[in-house]
Scaffold this active site. Structure first.
Site, PDB file in Angstrom:
ATOM      1  CB  CYS A  70      -0.959  -0.050   1.305  1.00 30.15           C
ATOM      2  SG  CYS A  70      -0.340   0.431   2.736  1.00 30.15           S
ATOM      3  N   GLY A  71       0.501   2.262   0.202  1.00 28.90           N
ATOM      4  CA  GLY A  71       1.122   3.658   0.215  1.00 28.90           C
ATOM      5  C   GLY A  71       2.255   3.511   1.251  1.00 28.90           C
ATOM      6  CG  HIS A 103      15.573 -12.769  15.356  1.00 27.32           C
ATOM      7  ND1 HIS A 103      16.018 -11.926  16.138  1.00 27.32           N
ATOM      8  CD2 HIS A 103      16.246 -13.845  15.289  1.00 27.32           C
ATOM      9  CE1 HIS A 103      17.265 -12.051  15.910  1.00 27.32           C
ATOM     10  NE2 HIS A 103      17.663 -13.231  15.543  1.00 27.32           N
ATOM     11  NE  ARG A 137      17.442 -15.218  21.344  1.00 24.36           N
ATOM     12  CZ  ARG A 137      18.571 -15.845  20.592  1.00 24.36           C
ATOM     13  NH1 ARG A 137      18.874 -16.808  20.183  1.00 24.36           N
ATOM     14  NH2 ARG A 137      18.897 -14.503  19.744  1.00 24.36           N
TER      15      ARG A 137
END
Length: 149
Positions: A70-71, A103, A137
């Site tokens: 989008c913009g 991550h 983790r």
């Protein structure tokens, strides 16, 4: 880049159309199967409609990844992240693309057509698609993002 062809849902609003077209063409040329949810017009449309369609395809397993434009990238990111299991991120660099996959196991790459050029967007997209989730983790942290995490 990931060598196996992927199914990728792609969509965006009228402001994102020029960049969406560039990304779409590059993905097709790389051999990926695309689920194009639109828009394919410069007529004004509402970005949440396309964000929900892409997120729905990823959520349902019809596509491995999604791409939204989008913009600014922000509106489609917010709309997509309302779906369970969706982790959409606005990307401006390859570092963001790598980290959000490694991550956060992001599954939708969002771009702001008014904020990033096609070359940088393509570099970020290729990095996004090529980067694997590290787990460990980070898996524990993703669990905490779930609705009842």
């Amino acid at each position: 880049m990931n060598s196996a062809p992927l199914t990728i849902a792609i969509g965006g609003d009228h402001a994102g159309l020029p960049l969406k077209t560039v990304l779409q063409q590059a993905l097709a040329e790389a051999g990926h199967r695309l689920v194009d949810v639109g828009t394919n017009s410069t007529e004004s449309v509402d970005y949440p409609d396309f964000a929900h369609a892409v997120a729905g395809a990823v959520e349902a397993g019809e596509a491995r990844f999604g791409v939204l434009v989008c913009g600014s990238g922000i509106g489609v990111q917010i709309a997509a992240n309302r779906h369970a299991g969706i982790r959409a991120a606005v990307l401006h660099s390859t570092t963001e693309a790598r980290l959000t996959r490694a991550h956060n196991d992001a599954n939708i790459a969002c771009f702001g057509a008014r904020l990033i050029g096609p070359d940088m967007a393509l570099d970020a997209l290729w990095t996004f698609l090529a980067t694997e989730f590290e787990g460990g983790r980070h898996s524990r942290r993703l669990t905490k993002l779930a609705p009842n995490g």
